[in-house]
Write an enzyme that holds these catalytic residues in place. Structure first.
Site, short mmCIF file in Angstrom:
data_model
loop_
_atom_site.label_atom_id
_atom_site.label_comp_id
_atom_site.label_asym_id
_atom_site.label_seq_id
_atom_site.Cartn_x
_atom_site.Cartn_y
_atom_site.Cartn_z
N HIS A 120 1.33 20.14 105.25
CA HIS A 120 2.30 19.08 105.01
C HIS A 120 3.40 19.60 104.08
O HIS A 120 3.14 20.35 103.13
CB HIS A 120 1.63 17.89 104.33
CG HIS A 120 0.84 17.04 105.26
ND1 HIS A 120 0.75 15.66 105.13
CD2 HIS A 120 0.09 17.35 106.34
CE1 HIS A 120 -0.01 15.17 106.09
NE2 HIS A 120 -0.44 16.18 106.83
N ALA A 159 17.35 15.00 102.16
CA ALA A 159 17.47 13.55 102.00
C ALA A 159 16.33 12.80 102.67
O ALA A 159 15.89 11.76 102.18
CB ALA A 159 18.81 13.08 102.56
N GLN A 174 1.25 6.34 112.03
CA GLN A 174 0.46 5.64 111.02
C GLN A 174 -0.74 5.02 111.71
O GLN A 174 -0.68 4.67 112.90
CB GLN A 174 1.34 4.55 110.38
CG GLN A 174 0.64 3.58 109.47
CD GLN A 174 0.15 4.23 108.20
OE1 GLN A 174 -0.92 4.81 108.19
NE2 GLN A 174 0.94 4.16 107.15
N GLU A 217 -7.01 15.21 109.72
CA GLU A 217 -6.27 15.32 108.46
C GLU A 217 -7.25 15.32 107.29
O GLU A 217 -8.18 14.52 107.24
CB GLU A 217 -5.30 14.13 108.30
CG GLU A 217 -4.54 14.19 106.97
CD GLU A 217 -3.57 13.05 106.80
OE1 GLU A 217 -2.53 13.07 107.48
OE2 GLU A 217 -3.85 12.14 105.99
N HIS A 246 -5.32 11.84 116.55
CA HIS A 246 -5.30 12.45 115.22
C HIS A 246 -6.14 11.57 114.30
O HIS A 246 -5.85 10.37 114.14
CB HIS A 246 -3.86 12.54 114.71
CG HIS A 246 -3.73 13.25 113.39
ND1 HIS A 246 -3.85 14.62 113.28
CD2 HIS A 246 -3.47 12.79 112.14
CE1 HIS A 246 -3.67 14.97 112.01
NE2 HIS A 246 -3.45 13.87 111.30
N PHE A 270 -4.86 -0.95 100.98
CA PHE A 270 -3.95 0.15 101.32
C PHE A 270 -3.01 -0.25 102.46
O PHE A 270 -1.84 0.11 102.47
CB PHE A 270 -4.75 1.39 101.69
CG PHE A 270 -3.90 2.62 101.92
CD1 PHE A 270 -3.27 3.24 100.86
CD2 PHE A 270 -3.73 3.12 103.19
CE1 PHE A 270 -2.48 4.36 101.06
CE2 PHE A 270 -2.94 4.24 103.41
CZ PHE A 270 -2.31 4.87 102.34
N GLY A 304 7.95 11.64 102.53
CA GLY A 304 7.07 11.51 101.37
C GLY A 304 7.31 10.22 100.62
O GLY A 304 8.38 9.61 100.70
N ASP A 305 6.30 9.81 99.87
CA ASP A 305 6.40 8.59 99.07
C ASP A 305 6.76 8.95 97.64
O ASP A 305 6.36 9.99 97.12
CB ASP A 305 5.06 7.85 99.08
CG ASP A 305 4.69 7.37 100.47
OD1 ASP A 305 5.59 6.94 101.21
OD2 ASP A 305 3.49 7.43 100.82
N ALA A 326 3.27 15.42 95.46
CA ALA A 326 4.66 15.55 95.04
C ALA A 326 4.87 16.60 93.97
O ALA A 326 5.97 16.75 93.46
CB ALA A 326 5.18 14.20 94.56
N THR A 355 -2.79 17.19 103.49
CA THR A 355 -1.75 16.41 102.83
C THR A 355 -1.22 17.14 101.60
O THR A 355 -1.85 18.05 101.07
CB THR A 355 -2.26 15.01 102.43
OG1 THR A 355 -3.32 15.16 101.48
CG2 THR A 355 -2.75 14.25 103.64
N TYR A 376 5.79 5.18 113.17
CA TYR A 376 5.24 3.94 112.63
C TYR A 376 5.27 2.82 113.67
O TYR A 376 6.33 2.23 113.92
CB TYR A 376 6.04 3.53 111.38
CG TYR A 376 5.97 4.58 110.30
CD1 TYR A 376 4.96 4.55 109.34
CD2 TYR A 376 6.88 5.63 110.28
CE1 TYR A 376 4.87 5.54 108.37
CE2 TYR A 376 6.80 6.63 109.32
CZ TYR A 376 5.79 6.57 108.37
OH TYR A 376 5.70 7.56 107.42
N ASP A 387 14.13 2.20 112.56
CA ASP A 387 12.99 3.10 112.42
C ASP A 387 12.87 4.02 113.62
O ASP A 387 12.62 5.22 113.48
CB ASP A 387 11.72 2.26 112.25
CG ASP A 387 10.57 3.08 111.68
OD1 ASP A 387 10.71 3.57 110.55
OD2 ASP A 387 9.54 3.22 112.38
N SER A 432 -7.13 16.20 116.52
CA SER A 432 -6.73 16.92 115.32
C SER A 432 -7.21 16.09 114.14
O SER A 432 -7.48 14.89 114.27
CB SER A 432 -5.22 17.14 115.28
OG SER A 432 -4.51 15.93 115.43
#
Length: 288
Positions: A70, A118, A171, A10, A261, A211, A101-102, A44, A41, A140, A153, A8
């Site tokens: 997303h 939340a 990730q 992104e 992915h 990054f 989300g960030d 916000a 992706t 992650y 996590d 897949s």
């Protein structure tokens, strides 16, 4: 055997006409590889969100790739997110990637929106109430930077799966052992959905290092050595990048991994080359 491999991709929404042309060139190049889905992706808010909506709709109409939209919890109330999800259902788009989300750049630590979901586990639960979505979530191997511990996590991942996620996409990482150890810990925690490794072929090593610091991904010393001296040699760098990513995939395949992915960064050549090295070739009729 490569017949049982699944990939897949992104993509991210373009910010200019030139970037949009690159995106659709990437889609055209990768579509003949018959990906299971292509995720897009989601920003916000504002223009980024609209671009995501438009790309997903276009992919759906085009029919060459199954779009996975997303959705994040950032900057929106539940009613707004629910309305977007219902809109996807109305258009026959049922594959979603549900993320916390960030926070917007410069806004500091993530704070849930008043009246919003939340976190990703709550978002998955809300989406399940709306319709029969095929939901992917994030995982992650080195723990999310905001998590107090690895155990917390994994507990958060289990909550997302218990609430209805069908798979977890990780990730990116560069050491196969990181993924394999994480897969074992996830299985021990009773999480039984597919854990799909996220693979990011390196387009720019310096940017990848920077990054990675922000997202908590380790860049091993051997990778620094491998890309040393290639900053001004893009042709060699691309060959090394494709070989490195393919080697990682082959290590994972030897341990039973069959789903991958790819974070394409809207650059088709590297992902296409890696898939070729894995034995994934275009459908003749698609390529024609």
């Amino acid at each position: 055997m490569t017949q049982d491999l699944s990939v897949s991709f992104e993509f991210f929404p373009p910010t200019s006409e030139a970037a949009e042309a690159r995106l659709w060139n990437t889609v055209e190049k990768l579509a003949p590889l018959r990906p299971a889905f292509a995720s897009v992706t989601y920003g916000a808010g504002g223009t980024t969100r609209e671009r995501t909506l438009n790309i997903v709709r276009t992919l759906k109409r085009d029919g060459r790739m199954v779009p996975a939209a997303h959705l994040t919890c950032v900057g929106a109330e539940k009613a707004e997110i629910d309305a977007i999800a219902r809109g996807w259902l109305d258009e026959g788009i049922t594959h979603l990637v549900a993320l916390r989300g960030d926070p917007p750049k410069g806004s500091g630590q993530y704070i849930p929106h008043p009246g919003g979901y939340a976190n990703a586990a709550a978002l998955v639960e809300g989406l399940r109430r709306i319709g029969d979505f095929d939901i992917s979530v994030a995982a992650y191997p080195e723990a999310h930077p905001d998590s107090p511990s690895e155990a917390a996590d994994i507990e958060n991942l289990k909550a997302k799966v218990d609430n209805g996620a069908a798979r977890a996409i990780t990730q990116y990482f560069f050491d196969a052992e990181l993924f394999l150890r994480f897969r074992d810990k996830v299985a021990a925690a009773g999480i039984d959905v597919p854990i799909v490794p996220g693979i990011m072929p390196i387009t720019n090593f310096g940017k990848t290092v920077n990054f990675s610091k922000a997202c908590g991904a380790t860049v091993p010393a051997w990778l620094h050595e491998r890309f040393e001296g290639l900053d001004e040699d893009p042709e060699t760098r691309e060959l090394v990048a494709a070989s490195t990513a393919a080697d990682l995939c082959h290590e994972l395949m030897a341990e039973g991994v069959r789903d991958f992915h790819f974070y394409t960064l809207n650059v088709p050549s590297l992902t296409y080359a890696v898939c070729h090295l894995l034995g994934i070739r275009p459908d003749v009729s698609e390529a024609a």
